[in-house]
Design an enzyme around this catalytic site. Structure first.
Site, PDB file in Angstrom:
ATOM      1  CB  CYS B 209       3.180   4.092  -0.308  1.00 44.28           C
ATOM      2  SG  CYS B 209       2.599   4.422   1.358  1.00 44.28           S
ATOM      3  CG  HIS B 525       4.259   0.647   3.104  1.00 48.02           C
ATOM      4  ND1 HIS B 525       4.657   1.800   2.457  1.00 48.02           N
ATOM      5  CD2 HIS B 525       4.683  -0.375   2.327  1.00 48.02           C
ATOM      6  CE1 HIS B 525       5.280   1.492   1.352  1.00 48.02           C
ATOM      7  NE2 HIS B 525       5.320   0.180   1.232  1.00 48.02           N
TER       8      HIS B 525
END
Lengths: 99, 568
Positions: B209, B525
C-alpha cells in the site's frame, strides 16, 4: 491619529485598515478554509450546478439571488462563532490603541 | 456565460478531440491545402467565415464602435485588478472604502461597490464593470459576467506579464495543426473509452500500500500525466533494462486508455524496483548511496515501507531513467541542468543563511530539494539567563492541540540559534543564527509531515492533528517573501532598502493529493486522496471511492502534494 482620520467615519477607517494591513485577506482565507472543511463549499457548488442545469437560474445575478438565502443558512454555527471571534479580536486590537 | 469555445484541454484527460476553430470551418474529410486535387477542390464547400465571437451583444456593439479604445481601457483596469498591492480599487466613489467586491468602470475612471455600480451604469450609460478582484468583465445590461475572447486574452496576458518576467507569447496559431496534420490524426487515432478515466486501484501485492499511494499521487499529477501521455518516455526507444520510467509509462497507458476498472497489479513496477541496483553514478542527486542500498534491500521483502522513502526512491529512478536528448551526455546531468520531468516538476531550492552574531557576516548556501520535511513539535529551546550566566533555563514549548500547516512552515523558515559556528570572516567559534527559506519553488510541492520519530528509546508516531488548506500561499516562506517582510518591519540594512522590490506575485498552490497513514508505526496502512477534474477520490489499494472535500481536509495527513496554480 491624524485629524484627517478623525474626519472619516470610524467604519471607513476600520475598513481601510483591514484592507491595508492584510488582515482582511487573512480573515477571508480563514473563513474559506472553515467553510471548506465543513463541506459547505461543496454543497454550495452542487446546489449551484443543480440550479443552473435545471434552468431555474441563468447568469450570475439570477443564480446569486436563487442560492444566497439558502447558502447563508447552511453555514454552521461553529463557523459563525469562530469567525466572529476572530474579527472581534482583530478590531479590539486596533480600537484600544493609539487614541 | 454567453460564449463557450471548446478546446482540447477542457475535456477529460485522455480523450483526443480537436475543435477546429480556425476561421475556415470545413467538414472533416476534405482538405483544402495546396495538395488538394482538382477533383476535391470542385466538391469543396463555399467558404463561410465564422463570425468572430463576442462576449455578449453589448460588448459586440462597443467593439464595433471603438475597438482599440475598449481594449486599452480594459487593459488598464485589468492591470489594477490583478495587482496584489492595489488598494485604490477598493474605494467606492459613492460610499468610500468597502469590503465587498467593486467594479471598475470600463469607460471612465470610476470605481463603485455593486449597489453604486448599478446606479452608475444606468445614469452614465456605461454598461461594463471590471471586477476588482479578478479582472472579469460584468455586463450590467445582461446582468451577468461575460467572457469575451479578446478581453480574456488581455486578462490572461496581464496576469502573466504583471510580475516582471515577460513570457514569450506563444501564439495559438503556431500550435494549430495544419489540415494535413488533422487528416493524419483523424486516421491514426481512436477515442479513449469513456471508462478510461484514470481511476483505478492498485492491487495490494503484499503490504504494497505504501507503493500504491505514491503511484496514485503521481498518476493524478497533471504534469506527470501529461508528460507520459504525450510520449514523454517512449518505451520503444528505451534501451535501459529494468527501466522504472517504462513501468510508469505502462501504468499511465493502462489507466488512461484501457477500458478497465478493476485494480491494476503493478507487477512491472515491483520487479523493476527489486532489480534496480544500479546506482553506478558517482553521485545520486536525491538519495545517498547508503540510503538507497538499504532501501533496495528492504524492498525485496514483503514489509511495510515508508511511503516517503519510496517516493524519493521512485523520483530518483525516474530521473536516472530519463532519456537525455542527443545533445547532452549519455548519463543524466547534475541537478542544475537536468531537464527531466522530475526535475522540472519537483525540483526546488532552499537557501540557508547563517549570520554570525559577532561580525554579522552572512554566509549563504543553496540546497536542492525535492520535498519539504516539516517537524511537528517545537524543539526544546535552551536559553541562558542574562542575569546569571551560569544557569540555563530550559523552556520546552509544548505543541498546542491543533496546528496548521502554515505554522509548521513558519517554524521551518524561522530563525534558529546555532550554538557553535566557525565564522570565516571574523575567525573563531561564534554564536550564530540560521534561517532556511525557499529560494525556488517547484511546480509540484511535496510536503512531508514528520510523524515518525526514531530515537534511541524506540520509534513513535506523532498523531497530532495538522490542519492543512486547500489553497496554500507559499509567498511568506520564500526568500523574497521573507526579505520583504523584514524590510517592512524596518529590519533592513541601508543597502537592502535601496533596492525597490517588485510586487511579489503570490505563489498560490492548490492541494492535489494527500497520503494518509493509519494505525501504528509498524503495522499501519496507507490510503490516499487525489483530485481528478475537481472531484476528490479516496484510494485504498484496489478500492476507489468518491470523497468529499470535508473528508480530505479532516484526514490525518502524512504527505501532501500541492500544485502551483499558474506557471507564470
Amino acid at each position: 491619529m491624524t485629524s484627517r482620520a478623525d474626519a472619516l467615519p470610524l467604519k471607513d477607517e476600520l475598513h481601510r485598515r483591514l484592507l491595508e494591513s492584510g488582515e482582511l485577506d487573512k480573515l477571508e482565507s480563514h473563513l474559506l478554509h472553515l467553510l471548506q472543511s465543513t463541506g459547505w463549499t461543496e454543497r454550495l457548488r452542487c446546489l449551484c450546478e443543480q440550479r443552473l442545469k435545471s434552468g431555474e437560474a441563468s447568469g450570475y445575478d439570477e443564480l446569486l439571488a436563487s442560492v444566497a438565502g439558502e447558502a447563508e443558512g447552511m453555514v454552521g454555527e461553529e463557523v459563525r462563532s469562530e469567525v466572529l471571534a476572530e474579527i472581534r479580536r482583530v478590531l479590539e486590537g486596533w480600537v484600544g490603541e493609539g487614541r | 456565460m454567453s460564449s463557450t469555445t471548446t478546446t482540447a484541454s477542457s475535456l477529460p484527460s485522455g480523450s483526443l478531440v480537436l475543435k477546429k476553430f480556425s476561421s475556415s470551418t470545413m467538414p472533416s474529410g476534405t482538405t483544402g491545402g495546396p495538395n488538394a486535387s482538382p477533383k476535391v477542390a470542385k466538391t469543396k464547400l463555399p467558404y463561410i467565415p465564422t463570425p468572430t465571437y463576442y462576449g455578449c451583444e453589448h460588448i459586440g456593439m462597443m467593439f464595433q464602435k471603438s475597438g482599440p479604445g475598449c481594449r486599452s481601457f480594459y487593459t488598464g483596469a485589468a492591470r489594477v485588478a490583478l495587482d496584489p498591492e492595489r488598494l485604490p480599487a477598493q474605494k467606492c466613489n459613492g460610499c468610500s472604502y468597502t469590503l465587498t467586491r467593486t467594479y471598475m468602470c470600463m469607460q471612465c475612471p470610476m470605481t463603485h461597490c455593486p449597489k453604486h455600480a448599478l446606479e452608475h451604469s444606468s445614469v452614465a450609460k456605461h454598461k461594463f464593470g471590471v471586477d476588482s478582484r479578478n479582472g472579469h468583465v460584468y455586463c450590467f445590461a445582461c446582468s451577468d459576467y461575460i467572457y469575451d475572447p479578446t478581453l480574456e486574452e488581455i486578462r490572461i496576458e496581464q496576469e502573466v506579464s504583471l510580475y516582471g518576467r515577460r513570457r514569450k507569447k506563444r501564439r495559438l496559431d503556431d500550435a494549430k495543426p495544419s489540415s494535413d496534420d488533422l487528416e493524419y490524426i483523424d486516421k491514426h487515432s481512436s477515442y479513449a473509452p469513456c471508462r478510461a478515466t484514470g481511476l483505478r486501484g492498485f492491487l495490494n501485492m503484499g503490504s504494497t500500500c505504501f507503493m500504491s499511494v505514491i503511484l496514485q499521487s503521481l498518476v493524478h499529477n497533471p504534469l506527470l500525466r501529461n508528460f507520459y501521455l504525450s510520449d514523454g518516455h517512449k518505451r520503444s526507444d528505451c534501451t535501459v533494462q529494468h527501466c522504472m520510467s517504462c513501468a510508469m509509462d505502462e501504468v499511465f497507458s493502462e489507466f488512461f486508455t484501457q477500458d478497465k476498472v478493476e485494480g491494476f497489479g503493478p507487477v512491472n513496477l515491483l520487479t523493476t524496483s527489486w532489480k534496480c541496483e544500479q546506482v553506478r553514478h558517482s553521485h545520486c542527486p536525491l538519495l545517498s548511496n547508503a540510503n538507497l542500498i538499504t532501501l533496495l534491500q528492504t524492498l525485496a521483502g514483503y514489509q511495510q515501507q515508508d511511503a516517503h522513502e519510496y517516493l524519493q526512491f521512485l523520483l530518483n529512478q525516474l530521473h536516472l531513467n530519463h532519456i537525455s536528448t542527443p545533445h547532452s551526455t549519455s548519463s543524466p546531468s547534475p541537478t542544475d541542468d537536468c531537464t527531466c520531468i522530475i526535475h522540472r516538476g519537483f525540483y526546488g531550492k532552499l537557501q540557508s543563511d547563517v549570520t554570525c552574531s559577532s561580525c554579522h557576516n552572512i554566509y549563504t548556501k543553496d540546497d536542492p530539494v525535492m520535498d519539504l520535511s516539516l517537524d511537528l513539535r517545537m524543539k526544546a529551546r535552551v536559553k541562558s539567563n542574562p542575569n546569571n550566566p551560569t544557569t540555563l533555563t530550559v523552556s520546552v514549548s509544548t505543541a498546542p492541540a491543533v496546528q496548521t500547516l502554515q505554522e509548521c512552515l513558519s517554524r521551518f523558515t524561522s530563525v534558529e540559534n546555532v550554538a557553535e559556528y566557525f565564522c570565516s570572516n571574523c575567525g573563531g567559534s561564534r554564536e550564530a543564527t540560521k534561517q532556511l527559506t525557499v529560494k525556488r519553488l517547484p511546480p509540484v510541492l511535496c510536503i512531508q509531515l514528520k510523524r515518525f520519530e526514531h530515537s534511541a528509546s524506540g520509534s513513535a508516531k506523532i498523531n497530532t492533528v495538522i490542519r492543512f488548506p486547500m489553497q496554500l500561499d507559499m509567498t511568506p516562506f520564500t526568500t523574497r517573501g521573507k526579505r520583504k517582510r523584514t524590510a517592512a518591519a524596518g529590519g533592513n540594512t541601508p543597502q537592502q532598502q535601496q533596492q525597490p522590490e517588485r510586487p511579489c506575485k503570490p505563489f498560490i498552490y492548490d492541494l492535489l493529493s494527500v497520503v494518509v497513514h493509519k494505525g501504528e508505526i509498524n503495522s499501519g496502512h496507507y490510503i490516499s486522496y487525489a483530485r481528478q477534474n475537481g472531484q476528490w477520490f479516496q484510494f485504498d489499494d484496489s478500492v476507489v471511492t468518491l470523497a468529499t472535500e470535508k473528508q480530505v481536509l479532516a484526514a490525518q495527513a502524512y504527505l501532501l502534494f500541492y500544485m502551483i496554480r499558474t506557471l507564470a
